[in-house]
Motif scaffolding. Structure first.
Motif: not given
Length: 173
Positions: A25, A42, A44, A95
């Motif tokens: 992330t 979030q 991806n 991510s």
């Protein structure tokens, strides 16, 4: 250690090593997703052409008039806009996280800025939206970019698309 215990240990180790790497992330808002401190999105990211350049995730109001509008104009009108940049990781799944001001409906746009120019290069850069429909030769439809965000972390998947000849933008694989 007996033969059967060694076999179990070897199978356990090989199973662990076969697991896919966890997504990194990235971006200045990463803690909002890592610590589940929403509201946040979030994203991806899949289908990256290469590991050059940097990555950008942008949050817009979910209206035709405001989607992909100049950020200076949006800010002058006191409308929602947020941009998160991230350096390209050397390897592994990617991510990105972006905070949102409150639960609601937003539009999300991703760019792979391969030449570090901070201006979309039609010939080199990649783009994507959560709807993942083929972008073709025109601006993405707002409907493809819509994300409904709750009070926690909302997860979306974005497949990056690049210029693929006369047909416009599409996934590379």
């Amino acid at each position: 250690m007996t033969g059967s215990k060694m076999l179990v240990a070897a199978l356990t180790a090989s199973t662990f090593l076969a697991l896919p790497a966890l997504a990194q992330t990235i971006g200045s808002d990463r803690d909002a997703c890592n610590k589940s401190e929403g509201p946040a999105i979030q994203a991806n990211i899949t289908g990256l052409k290469d590991r050059t350049g940097r990555l950008k995730l942008e949050l817009y109001p979910a209206t035709e008039e405001d989607f992909l509008k100049d950020d200076h104009d949006l800010r002058a009108e006191n409308k929602v806009f947020r941009r998160v940049w991230a350096s390209m990781p050397d390897e592994g799944p990617v991510s990105m996280c972006i905070k949102v001001p409150e639960p609601g409906t937003y539009a999300l746009f991703f760019t792979h800025d391969r030449d570090h120019r901070n201006k979309f290069n039609f010939w080199k850069d990649g783009a994507g939206v959560p709807g993942n429909g083929k972008l073709g030769r025109s601006k993405p439809d707002l409907s493809q970019a819509i994300v409904k965000v709750g009070s926690g972390v909302t997860v979306v998947n974005i497949r990056v698309q690049y210029l693929r000849g006369l047909g416009g933008f599409g996934p590379i694989d």
